[in-house]
Scaffold this motif. Structure first.
Motif, PDB file in Angstrom:
ATOM      1  N   GLY A 303       0.785  -1.225   0.000  1.00 20.07           N
ATOM      2  CA  GLY A 303       0.000   0.000   0.000  1.00 20.07           C
ATOM      3  C   GLY A 303       0.814   1.271   0.000  1.00 20.07           C
ATOM      4  O   GLY A 303       0.399   2.278   0.549  1.00 20.07           O
ATOM      5  N   THR A 450      18.084  -7.367  -5.581  1.00 22.18           N
ATOM      6  CA  THR A 450      17.034  -8.164  -6.225  1.00 22.18           C
ATOM      7  C   THR A 450      15.782  -7.332  -6.456  1.00 22.18           C
ATOM      8  O   THR A 450      15.154  -6.870  -5.511  1.00 22.18           O
ATOM      9  CB  THR A 450      16.678  -9.370  -5.339  1.00 22.18           C
ATOM     10  N   GLN A 453       8.378  -7.827  -7.076  1.00 22.59           N
ATOM     11  CA  GLN A 453       7.198  -7.228  -6.445  1.00 22.59           C
ATOM     12  C   GLN A 453       6.304  -8.337  -5.878  1.00 22.59           C
ATOM     13  O   GLN A 453       6.433  -9.489  -6.288  1.00 22.59           O
ATOM     14  CB  GLN A 453       6.338  -6.499  -7.486  1.00 22.59           C
ATOM     15  N   THR A 454       5.365  -7.945  -5.036  1.00 28.10           N
ATOM     16  CA  THR A 454       4.350  -8.897  -4.576  1.00 28.10           C
ATOM     17  C   THR A 454       3.755  -9.607  -5.790  1.00 28.10           C
ATOM     18  O   THR A 454       3.540 -10.820  -5.788  1.00 28.10           O
ATOM     19  CB  THR A 454       3.233  -8.149  -3.816  1.00 28.10           C
ATOM     20  N   ALA A 538       5.063  -2.592 -14.719  1.00 26.47           N
ATOM     21  CA  ALA A 538       5.478  -2.788 -13.327  1.00 26.47           C
ATOM     22  C   ALA A 538       5.265  -1.543 -12.464  1.00 26.47           C
ATOM     23  O   ALA A 538       5.214  -1.637 -11.245  1.00 26.47           O
ATOM     24  CB  ALA A 538       6.953  -3.200 -13.282  1.00 26.47           C
TER      25      ALA A 538
HETATM   26  P1  ATP Z   1       1.776  -0.974  -3.522  1.00 26.35           P
HETATM   27  O1  ATP Z   1       1.930  -1.687  -4.835  1.00 26.35           O
HETATM   28  O2  ATP Z   1       0.553  -1.385  -2.772  1.00 26.35           O
HETATM   29  O3  ATP Z   1       1.962   0.503  -3.626  1.00 26.35           O
HETATM   30  P2  ATP Z   1       4.481  -1.801  -2.912  1.00 26.35           P
HETATM   31  O4  ATP Z   1       4.731  -1.635  -4.377  1.00 26.35           O
HETATM   32  O5  ATP Z   1       5.334  -1.021  -1.983  1.00 26.35           O
HETATM   33  O6  ATP Z   1       2.957  -1.491  -2.563  1.00 26.35           O
HETATM   34  P3  ATP Z   1       5.731  -4.432  -2.884  1.00 26.35           P
HETATM   35  O7  ATP Z   1       5.160  -5.370  -3.861  1.00 26.35           O
HETATM   36  O8  ATP Z   1       6.176  -4.992  -1.589  1.00 26.35           O
HETATM   37  O9  ATP Z   1       4.629  -3.350  -2.529  1.00 26.35           O
HETATM   38  O10 ATP Z   1       6.982  -3.702  -3.476  1.00 26.35           O
HETATM   39  C1  ATP Z   1       7.401  -3.804  -4.808  1.00 26.35           C
HETATM   40  C2  ATP Z   1       8.087  -2.520  -5.218  1.00 26.35           C
HETATM   41  O11 ATP Z   1       9.241  -2.287  -4.402  1.00 26.35           O
HETATM   42  C3  ATP Z   1       8.626  -2.516  -6.620  1.00 26.35           C
HETATM   43  O12 ATP Z   1       7.629  -2.209  -7.566  1.00 26.35           O
HETATM   44  C4  ATP Z   1       9.704  -1.431  -6.539  1.00 26.35           C
HETATM   45  O13 ATP Z   1       9.130  -0.137  -6.592  1.00 26.35           O
HETATM   46  C5  ATP Z   1      10.275  -1.648  -5.161  1.00 26.35           C
HETATM   47  N1  ATP Z   1      11.453  -2.533  -5.201  1.00 26.35           N
HETATM   48  C6  ATP Z   1      11.556  -3.775  -4.682  1.00 26.35           C
HETATM   49  N2  ATP Z   1      12.811  -4.253  -4.837  1.00 26.35           N
HETATM   50  C7  ATP Z   1      13.516  -3.319  -5.476  1.00 26.35           C
HETATM   51  C8  ATP Z   1      14.887  -3.211  -5.923  1.00 26.35           C
HETATM   52  N3  ATP Z   1      15.760  -4.178  -5.720  1.00 26.35           N
HETATM   53  N4  ATP Z   1      15.238  -2.092  -6.571  1.00 26.35           N
HETATM   54  C9  ATP Z   1      14.365  -1.103  -6.771  1.00 26.35           C
HETATM   55  N5  ATP Z   1      13.090  -1.117  -6.366  1.00 26.35           N
HETATM   56  C10 ATP Z   1      12.660  -2.211  -5.718  1.00 26.35           C
END
Ligand code: ATP
Ligand code: MG
Length: 687
Positions: A303, A450, A453-454, A538
């Motif tokens: 979120g 790495t 995303q979820t 993405a």
């Molecule tokens: P919501 O989609 O509800 O706003 P969220 O995107 O924070 O929440 P997650 O799925 O936990 O939820 O996070 C994925 C996101 O985290 C990716 O889309 C990216 O923006 C960021 N992310 C994760 N790992 C990396 C990484 N190694 N480098 C850059 N960004 C990353």
């Protein structure tokens, strides 16, 4: 784990006003439409990063995955994934590797059946590894216990029998609201074993957040605990669970693990103690093979940008990729490695890299209940030393916190067991990457950044530790079998040296199968932006350097537009963090009459540095040198903390509200709501 750096839990009651969050998401979308031009000409300070770190030769010689994997996968992607699926035990083989005829709704390993719990537990016992430790649990107060694979199997079987005795059957949804204790993994695996779909809700979420997730999934059972230890005190989790369950008509029973032993309210008709019900069950249970596309879990995204989405993952493809990527990216040697992922199990990293990835590979892992600063700021390093951890996976937010605390702390512990470090959650600034490698990895270990995303279920873009010559700050390239590219707003791939939107242009096994109960939102959110090309959008910006390696720039929503130039927050932040006095920075674009947006930076200083009169000018000059005058922040504000989600991500939209001097928007997913007051107080306000 990134959650582990929260400063406080006292705000656990104010999360998730979904309607507000929704309104905010829409506001964000509109703001985007204005700022999103073509971000192909963003700045290039990241691309001037020229430090290179080849794999240590011993690691490269014995690496689980070598260079040839890329060519093998490119030659026949589906055959490559079929070979990875064959690392698991299938009760019935599949008849088709991928059915993409109803895209974007994928089916992988069609017709195959398998059981995720059997693959994570029984298989290792059957192979003669029942005595190997699966989980070393470390409680915050210092209590610890270790569970072997044989013990884990008995626990999971008992719990599966207990769920069945409560009337839970395949397809039913079970909400899990648990701290970081072994029973949480047991509960998840017990669900998987009988085909019930788990929906884990992070323990620090409020009753209202839990209630919303229970309702959305229609969960029949809630599994929780009396409480847990955090920052030296006991959190009464049961009280929150009661509040949520009381307002959730779908919940029939609440199964409660005793963790702390403190007094809790009890509803005799509804509540069942885990130790009463589970402990008395038989330790025998036959796992049945489930369809490869049987739902394994629902997990609501953290979120950061708006209303949480119930991301749905299924069994065969998810387990295949979680397992393979864990084997490939962490180079796990199950006989000798001790692996520790510091994430919370309530986050996707915990699902894929505490439960399904490592356990499917027969890993020995550490699970830690508490925060990194209890009882002292060296706690993580004490744990690494105690268990001789070899592989560590944590988040940039934690790394920057450690930078703030200073390098003298980790230096007090023996960290020589470490041979590989991982990072996930946000772009890692080159300077934080270097700090991590030097101060935690002793200058020896590879660092794997790495990206995933979820929604992707498992790692997508990452170095391979035995193959890749790493560049600090770059996630490098898609893993073997994965395809990603960077496109401009028309969907055309940008050339090397260009920037734009990160897209996934080929289906992958652990891709989300939808948003629970909302197929339209699934298509709209991820597949409509580049519908013509059929790309998965993405939501992140990225650049390709001259070698074609990928640099993540943060969310597309966060790109700033200053005097007609697209500037990524990540690049300015990385420039700020490259100054020796700065531990962490968050940058936003605030509305400005002349330049469109002006850059406002919020910085946290490294331990031992004080705020002083020339600091702002020094940092402005530093950014100018690193990037150019266009990226020079108009304002730099020293703050004690930054607003973060519970998964540790900076919430820039709240900082934008402060910078534009308007009422602060929805703070319901914020880890610590008091932070915003501290930050606002540092800013001069308009009358
Ligand atoms: P919501 O989609 O509800 O706003 P969220 O995107 O924070 O929440 P997650 O799925 O936990 O939820 O996070 C994925 C996101 O985290 C990716 O889309 C990216 O923006 C960021 N992310 C994760 N790992 C990396 C990484 N190694 N480098 C850059 N960004 C990353
Ligand atoms: Mg997201």
């Amino acid at each position: 784990g990134t959650e582990n750096t929260d400063t406080d839990d006292t705000d656990a009651h104010n999360i998730d006003a979904d309607a507000d969050a929704n309104a905010n998401a829409n506001a964000n979308a509109n703001a985007n439409a204005e700022t999103e031009t073509d971000n192909t000409e963003t700045l290039s300070n990241l691309l001037r990063e020229n430090r290179r770190f080849p794999p240590p030769p011993e690691l490269a010689d014995q690496a689980n995955v070598t260079e040839s994997a890329y060519a093998t996968a490119d030659a026949d992607r589906e055959a490559f994934w079929a070979a990875q699926a064959a690392r698991l035990h299938w009760d019935q083989p599949w008849t088709q590797i991928l059915d993409w005829s109803d895209k974007p709704f994928a089916r992988w390993f069609v017709g195959g059946t398998l059981n995720a719990a059997h693959n994570c537990v029984d298989r290792h016992v059957e192979a003669g590894n029942g005595d190997r430790v699966a989980i070393h649990f470390e409680g915050e107060p210092g209590d610890s216990r270790s569970l072997t694979y044989a013990e884990l199997k008995t626990e999971v079987c008992k719990a599966a029998n207990a769920l069945t005795s409560l009337g839970i059957a395949a397809g039913d949804r079970v909400a899990i609201y648990m701290p970081m204790i072994p029973e949480t993994a047991v509960a998840m695996l017990a669900c998987a074993r009988i085909g019930a779909v788990h929906s884990v809700c992070f323990a620090a979420f409020s009753p209202e957040a839990l209630r919303g997730r229970i309702e959305d999934a229609g969960a029949r059972l809630l599994i929780t605990a009396d409480g847990y230890h955090r920052r030296g005190s006991v959190v009464n989790l049961k009280a929150n669970a009661d509040e949520a369950a009381g307002a959730s008509p779908s919940i029939e029973k609440v199964l409660v693990v005793r963790r702390t032993g403190h007094e809790v309210a009890w509803d005799d008709a509804r509540d069942v103690w885990w130790h009463d019900l589970v402990d008395s069950q038989s330790g025998e249970h036959t796992a049945v093979g489930l369809d490869a596309e049987h739902p394994l879990f629902i997990l609501y995204t953290s979120g950061t940008t708006g209303k949480p989405k119930g991301i749905l993952h299924t069994t065969g493809g998810y387990l295949t990729q979680a397992s393979y990527t864990h084997h490939a990216v962490f180079d796990l040697k199950p006989e000798t490695d001790v692996y520790w992922c510091t994430a919370d199990v309530g986050w996707v990293t915990g699902h894929s890299y505490i439960v399904y990835g490592p356990l499917s590979n027969g890993a020995t892992e550490v699970m830690y209940e508490g925060t990194p600063d209890t009882p002292h700021q060296g706690r993580f390093w004490e744990i690494v030393q105690k268990y001789k951890v070899t592989l560590l996976y944590t988040a940039p937010t934690a790394i920057r916190t450690f930078m703030k605390w200073g390098s003298a702390l980790p230096a007090k512990f023996d960290l020589s067991s470490l041979r590989l470090l991982g990072s996930v959650g946000e772009p890692i600034n080159p300077e934080a990457w270097i700090w991590y490698r030097e101060n935690i990895g002793g200058g020896r270990t590879p660092v794997v950044d790495t990206w995933w995303q979820t929604e992707t279920g498992a790692i997508m873009i990452s170095p391979l530790p035995g193959v890749t010559e790493a560049k600090p700050g770059s996630a490098m390239r898609p893993l073997p079998g994965i395809s990603a590219t960077v496109v401009d707003k028309g969907g055309t791939p940008v050339p090397n040296g260009g920037g734009g939107y990160l897209v996934l242009d080929k289906p992958w096994p652990s891709m989300l199968r939808g948003i629970w109960g909302d197929p339209k939102r699934f298509v709209d959110t991820y597949w409509s932006r580049f519908a013509e090309q059929g790309y998965y959008f993405a939501g992140d910006g990225a650049k390709k350097d001259e070698d074609g390696d990928l640099w993540l720039l943060g969310r597309v929503d966060d790109i700033m537009l200053v005097s007609g130039h697209n500037i990524s927050t990540t690049e300015v932040e990385s420039a700020l963090v490259s100054h020796p006095s700065v531990a962490e920075a968050a940058v936003v674009g605030a509305k400005d009459e002349t330049t469109g947006q002006r850059i406002v930076a919020f910085v946290i200083l490294r331990g031992g540095n004080e705020e002083h009169a020339e600091l702002e000018e020094t940092l402005r000059e530093h950014v100018t040198k690193a990037i150019g005058p266009i990226a020079k922040p108009r304002q730099i504000i020293v703050v004690p903390e930054l607003p973060k989600t519970r998964s540790g991500k900076i919430m820039r939209r709240l900082l934008r509200d402060v910078a534009e001097d308007r009422a602060i928007g929805d703070t319901t997913t914020l880890a610590d709501s008091a932070v915003m007051e501290l930050i606002s107080a540092k800013l001069p306000h308009a009358e």
